[in-house]
Write a protein that holds these residues in place. Structure first.
Motif, short mmCIF file in Angstrom:
data_model
loop_
_atom_site.label_atom_id
_atom_site.label_comp_id
_atom_site.label_asym_id
_atom_site.label_seq_id
_atom_site.Cartn_x
_atom_site.Cartn_y
_atom_site.Cartn_z
N TYR A 99 -9.36 -3.19 7.08
CA TYR A 99 -9.07 -2.64 5.77
C TYR A 99 -7.57 -2.36 5.68
CZ TYR A 99 -10.01 -2.04 0.70
OH TYR A 99 -10.53 -1.73 -0.78
N PRO A 100 -7.24 -3.48 5.03
CA PRO A 100 -5.67 -3.81 5.10
C PRO A 100 -5.25 -3.67 3.83
CG PRO A 100 -6.18 -6.19 5.25
CD PRO A 100 -7.32 -5.24 5.73
N LEU A 101 -4.61 -2.33 2.98
CA LEU A 101 -4.26 -2.08 1.61
C LEU A 101 -2.87 -1.86 1.48
CD1 LEU A 101 -5.46 -0.98 -0.98
CD2 LEU A 101 -4.73 0.93 0.35
N ALA A 102 -2.06 -2.80 1.00
CA ALA A 102 -0.90 -2.55 0.30
C ALA A 102 -0.77 -1.50 -0.66
CB ALA A 102 -0.18 -3.55 -0.75
N PRO A 103 0.25 -0.56 -0.25
CA PRO A 103 0.46 0.44 -0.78
C PRO A 103 0.49 0.39 -2.78
CG PRO A 103 2.80 0.46 -0.40
CD PRO A 103 1.59 -0.81 1.06
N PRO A 104 0.50 1.54 -3.82
CA PRO A 104 0.99 1.24 -4.91
C PRO A 104 2.59 0.35 -5.25
CG PRO A 104 -0.03 3.24 -4.60
CD PRO A 104 0.48 2.84 -3.34
N ARG A 105 3.58 1.09 -4.08
CA ARG A 105 4.84 0.80 -4.58
C ARG A 105 5.04 -1.26 -4.16
NH1 ARG A 105 6.92 0.54 0.13
NH2 ARG A 105 5.68 1.02 1.75
N LEU A 106 3.87 -1.84 -3.36
CA LEU A 106 4.06 -3.54 -3.57
C LEU A 106 3.50 -3.89 -4.45
CD1 LEU A 106 4.55 -3.10 0.11
CD2 LEU A 106 6.12 -2.74 -1.27
N MET A 107 2.39 -3.74 -5.09
CA MET A 107 1.78 -4.31 -6.11
C MET A 107 2.56 -5.18 -7.05
SD MET A 107 -1.35 -1.63 -6.75
CE MET A 107 -1.92 -3.20 -8.08
N PRO A 108 2.54 -6.52 -6.86
CA PRO A 108 3.45 -7.41 -7.86
C PRO A 108 2.08 -7.10 -9.18
CG PRO A 108 2.31 -8.50 -7.04
CD PRO A 108 1.76 -7.27 -5.85
N GLY A 109 3.89 -7.36 -10.26
CA GLY A 109 3.30 -6.74 -11.37
C GLY A 109 2.47 -5.83 -11.56
N ALA A 110 3.03 -4.44 -11.15
CA ALA A 110 2.39 -2.69 -10.93
C ALA A 110 3.68 -2.63 -12.29
CB ALA A 110 1.91 -2.33 -10.50
N ASP A 111 3.71 -1.55 -12.34
CA ASP A 111 5.05 -0.73 -12.82
C ASP A 111 5.72 0.42 -11.89
OD1 ASP A 111 7.08 -1.00 -14.90
OD2 ASP A 111 6.34 0.86 -15.75
N PHE A 112 5.08 0.77 -10.83
CA PHE A 112 5.40 2.04 -9.65
C PHE A 112 7.20 1.95 -9.22
CE2 PHE A 112 1.03 1.41 -9.10
CZ PHE A 112 0.60 2.77 -9.23
N VAL A 113 7.15 3.19 -9.33
CA VAL A 113 9.03 2.88 -8.20
C VAL A 113 8.53 3.23 -7.03
CG1 VAL A 113 11.23 4.25 -8.62
CG2 VAL A 113 9.68 3.59 -10.39
N ASP A 114 9.59 2.10 -6.51
CA ASP A 114 9.44 2.63 -4.95
C ASP A 114 10.30 3.42 -4.83
OD1 ASP A 114 10.66 2.85 -2.01
OD2 ASP A 114 10.21 1.07 -1.67
N THR A 115 10.95 4.82 -5.06
CA THR A 115 11.62 6.36 -5.44
C THR A 115 12.48 6.32 -3.86
OG1 THR A 115 10.11 7.39 -3.82
CG2 THR A 115 9.56 7.41 -6.35
N VAL A 116 12.10 6.02 -2.23
CA VAL A 116 13.22 5.89 -1.14
C VAL A 116 13.53 4.45 -1.58
CG1 VAL A 116 13.14 5.47 0.98
CG2 VAL A 116 11.25 6.45 0.16
N MET A 117 13.66 3.43 -2.08
CA MET A 117 14.02 2.11 -3.00
C MET A 117 16.09 2.81 -3.14
SD MET A 117 14.07 0.03 -0.32
CE MET A 117 15.38 -1.75 -1.40
N VAL A 118 15.16 3.24 -4.88
CA VAL A 118 15.75 3.72 -5.46
C VAL A 118 16.88 4.63 -5.64
CG1 VAL A 118 15.58 5.05 -7.85
CG2 VAL A 118 13.74 3.04 -7.67
N HIS A 119 16.61 5.90 -4.89
CA HIS A 119 17.19 6.97 -4.10
C HIS A 119 18.07 6.61 -3.27
CE1 HIS A 119 15.91 8.51 -7.88
NE2 HIS A 119 14.31 8.39 -7.69
N GLN A 120 17.54 6.14 -2.65
CA GLN A 120 18.48 5.58 -1.01
C GLN A 120 18.30 6.60 -0.34
OE1 GLN A 120 20.31 2.46 -0.10
NE2 GLN A 120 18.40 1.91 -1.89
N THR A 121 17.41 7.45 -0.26
CA THR A 121 17.21 8.64 0.72
C THR A 121 16.64 7.90 1.97
OG1 THR A 121 14.54 8.73 -0.30
CG2 THR A 121 16.39 10.49 -1.32
#
Length: 286
Positions: free
Chosen positions: A152-174
């Motif tokens: 059951y391969p599953l994409a995390p919410p941050r990789l869903m196209p068209g969704a408004d999730f924030v990839d928090t690691v990318m945004v805050h460069q942690t």
């Protein structure tokens, strides 16, 4: 006069077990299923090789991007129908507090390993009689999770196209996430179901709650998987239902240990009795 009656022995050999083979086989099985004092060098090697194998297999599973995104869309719709699709709101709310979301990013990247290893070491030192069974729960949980990643391969919410999730690691460069930035090519991005952050953290929490003596430590044990659930959702790495998958894998792990040892790990003797002393762990047939 005085004739003796001789009872025929035909068939008796078939009714009795072969004493040459049955007894040693039973003893070997009994030894395997009985608690033994863990050896430090072996445990370090076993844990290291096991995690290396887990990472290798997890990352070797084909990413199957299209199917993973379809599955993510389906889960998102199911959660909406159940009224539990709060991930996006939690993600945006926590992301608005910079210090909090940065802390959660580091929590996600580090405590997953640190706390699990700490609990393993604690059981090894303080509860050696329960160590092997408790470790088996963790290993069986992780093993069945690999099956989930493949089936059951599953994409995390941050990789869903068209969704408004924030990839928090990318945004805050942690630093530290294998799922974002330059490290993302080293990790399977579509292995979100089940969540082993939840599977491992609930294992830690239950173990601490069951075996710790101090009340405040037991409370911390229960708070740890709760905080982990908030973190995996706030960082947009998992859906709520991924956590359910992690708990189901953990239930499988406990079932394996229960079948093999004949008791739940926490019900086993704390100390390993010296050889030749103490009651046998498993009942033996007369």
């Amino acid at each position: 006069m005085g004739e003796s009656t001789v009872t025929p022995l035909e068939g008796r050999d078939q009714a009795l077990p072969d004493p040459v083979t049955a007894a040693p086989r039973q003893r070997r099985l009994h030894r395997l299923r009985s608690p033994r004092r863990p050896r430090l060098w072996f445990e370090i090697l076993l844990v290291g090789v096991s995690y290396w194998t887990y990472s290798l297999v997890r990352n070797a599973v084909p990413e199957q991007r299209s199917e993973a995104l379809r599955n993510a869309d389906w889960i998102w719709r199911v959660e909406h129908s159940l009224g539990i699709a709060f991930e996006e709101s939690v993600n945006h709310t926590v992301n608005s507090v910079t210090w909090l979301i940065v802390g959660m990013n580091y929590y996600y990247a580090t405590l997953h390993f640190i706390v699990t290893l700490t609990v393993l070491v604690w059981i090894y030192r303080s509860h050696p009689g329960r160590y092997a069974a408790t470790r088996l729960v963790l290993f069986a949980t992780t093993g069945v999770a690999l099956v989930g990643y493949y089936l059951y391969p599953l994409a995390p919410p941050r990789l869903m196209p068209g969704a408004d999730f924030v990839d928090t690691v990318m945004v805050h460069q942690t630093w530290g996430s294998m799922a974002s930035g330059d490290l993302k090519h080293m990790s399977n991005q579509y292995a979100a179901m089940p969540s082993m952050h939840i599977g491992w953290s609930v294992w830690c929490g239950l173990t601490v709650f069951a075996l710790a003596k101090l009340p405040w430590v037991r409370i911390l044990g229960l708070l740890y998987p709760t905080a982990t659930l908030v973190v995996i959702v706030a960082t947009a790495n998992h859906f709520w239902l991924d956590a359910v998958g992690g708990v189901l894998c953990l239930a499988f792990g406990f079932a394996v240990a229960r079948v093999w040892y004949g008791a739940l790990p926490y019900a086993l003797p704390r100390r390993v009795p010296p050889k030749g002393q103490g009651r046998p762990l498993l009942p033996t047939k007369a």
